[in-house]
Scaffold this active site. Structure first.
Site, short mmCIF file in Angstrom:
data_model
loop_
_atom_site.label_atom_id
_atom_site.label_comp_id
_atom_site.label_asym_id
_atom_site.label_seq_id
_atom_site.Cartn_x
_atom_site.Cartn_y
_atom_site.Cartn_z
CD GLU A 110 -8.44 -6.20 2.00
OE1 GLU A 110 -9.31 -6.59 2.79
OE2 GLU A 110 -7.65 -5.28 2.26
CD GLU A 148 -8.53 -1.60 0.88
OE1 GLU A 148 -8.29 -1.88 2.08
OE2 GLU A 148 -9.54 -2.01 0.27
#
Ligand SMILES: *[C@@H]1O[C@H](CO)[C@@H](O)[C@H](O)[C@H]1NC(C)=O
Ligand SMILES: *[C@@H]1O[C@H](CO)[C@@H](O)[C@H](O)[C@H]1NC(C)=O
Ligand SMILES: *[C@@H]1O[C@H](CO)[C@@H](O)[C@H](O)[C@H]1NC(C)=O
Length: 403
Positions: free
Chosen positions: A227, A337
């Site tokens: 991320e 995710e």
């Protein structure tokens, strides 16, 4: 972004009484909408909770290929692409459904600072999940645990802990793959790699050392960064990605998949327009580009943060757009995710999302749910099994049928 998603849902809802649009839902347990599909698509069973209108007259989907399939007259072993797109049909990979086993990342903040000690995911979870058909585990870790000095050598004490976990995961099944996830948001102590923070050399030193250790293990997958967000220069970030790819291959790990994260928290929605066009140009010293997978995340709650127990979207609009982009470029991604609470809305919508993702396995080759591991069973997004060995409802209802 939220209102865009809601209006997309409303647009879908308005079709309910008529024919279902291509990629719309057309059946499944408790589905009360239409069951006939728009011309050129057919209602296709994906799982007990989801049937979907897929292009074509018969399975499998027969949408026009993005570009003609490369004829196998060249000596290259994998389709190659130019940076601007084109490409061909990517190689089929057995679909890998699975789960994040978190713990070694606990207290990595989104600014890349870390203040913890790391917790081992319970070893029993690997056999538990693999016994149900899980083929992919993602094992996050804090950069500061792996190399206490930025750019320094791997801490042997932490390595023995982390490697033990990775070996437990690998041993849970002959076809199980394990993502090594550097969970640092493109940062070390609030500074961004190659943009005021660690140099590319310090970043790639970490991957070079890990790649040397796993050079002979083809079932690990290098998740080079979790991320990246609020990145001043996405183009500069892409040069950091290229540097990591080069370092991993130079260390002798030439057979493994490498995950390339974009910007905006590895957003699946932003990839095609933000970092994706630049990441298409990343080259693989091992040849071709089929081992370079895009790493994407997507949640289902109201602000796409993965912090709320309720879900408001099944994300099929986002993944349809992503697949269209992947097809056009002959490339593949992993959804590393996604997840939701143990609530009725998430049990329904995550099941729909995963059924869609699995139906597009040529382009999205796997997923890992967030999260099990050292999370306890009270965590909002928990899929950690109960002490008596039973699974959480979200896992049983939404995930297990789509492994
Ligand atoms: C289907 O709907 C009924 C009635 O609302 C409900 O009792 C049941 O739990 C639902 N089934 C599933 C699998 O969601
Ligand atoms: C990073 O964020 C955490 C949590 O907000 C904070 O405690 C810490 O001081 C921050 N680190 C730096 C280097 O700014
Ligand atoms: C196992 O534990 C869960 C959570 O405490 C509980 O809801 C469930 O009923 C238990 N199952 C059995 C078979 O004891």
């Amino acid at each position: 972004m939220i209102s865009l998603r809601l209006s997309a849902l409303l647009a879908l809802a308005s079709f309910v009484s008529a024919q279902q649009p291509v990629y719309g839902q057309c059946g499944g347990i408790n589905w009360t909408g239409g069951t006939t599909c728009a011309a050129g698509s057919v209602c296709t069973y994906s799982g007990p909770y989801y049937s979907q209108c897929l292009p074509g007259s018969n399975p499998p989907p027969t949408t026009k290929p993005p570009v003609t399939t490369p004829t196998k007259t060249s000596t290259s072993t994998a389709p190659t692409q130019t940076s601007g797109g084109g490409g061909g049909v990517p190689p089929a990979v057995p679909f890998m459904g699975g789960v994040n086993t978190a713990g070694y990342d606990f207290t990595v903040y989104t600014n890349g600072s870390f203040s913890g000690v790391g917790y081992a995911p319970p070893p029993s979870q690997f056999t538990h999940f693999a016994g149900q058909g899980v083929k992919l585990f993602r094992v996050p870790f804090a950069w500061q645990l792996m190399t206490p000095q930025v750019g320094g050598t791997i801490d042997p004490n932490f390595w023995s802990r982390y490697d033990a976990t990775v070996q437990q995961a690998l041993a849970s099944g002959p076809n199980v793959h394990v993502i090594l996830d550097l969970h640092n948001y493109a940062r070390w102590n609030n500074q961004i790699i190659a943009q005021g923070g660690p140099t590319n050399a310090q970043f790639t030193s970490l991957w070079s050392q890990i790649a040397q250790k796993y050079a002979g293990q083809s079932r690990v997958i290098f998740g080079i960064m979790n991320e990246p967000h609020d990145i001043p220069s996405v183009a500069t970030w892409v040069t950091s990605v290229q540097a990591a790819v080069n370092a991993i291959r130079a260390a002798g790990a030439t057979s493994q998949f490498i995950l390339m994260p974009g910007s905006s928290w590895s957003s699946a929605a932003a990839l095609p327009t933000e970092a994706g066009p630049l990441l298409l140009g990343v080259t693989d010293p091992a040849g071709g580009k089929s081992k370079l997978l895009f790493d994407v995340h997507k949640y289902l709650d109201s602000d796409n943060s993965g912090t709320h127990p309720d879900c408001v979207t099944n994300n099929i609009d986002t993944f349809t757009a992503l697949v269209t982009w992947l097809k056009a470029n002959g490339r593949q991604a992993i959804l590393s995710e996604t997840g939701g609470g143990n609530t009725a809305s998430c049990e329904t919508m995550l099941g729909q999302e995963l059924a869609y993702v699995k139906s597009q396995s040529q382009y999205i080759v796997g997923y890992t749910i967030w999260a099990a591991g050292a999370f306890d069973t009270t965590y909002t997004l928990t899929v950690t099994p109960n002490a008596n060995g039973s699974d959480q409802p979200l896992w049983t209802i939404a995930v297990r049928p789509n492994l």
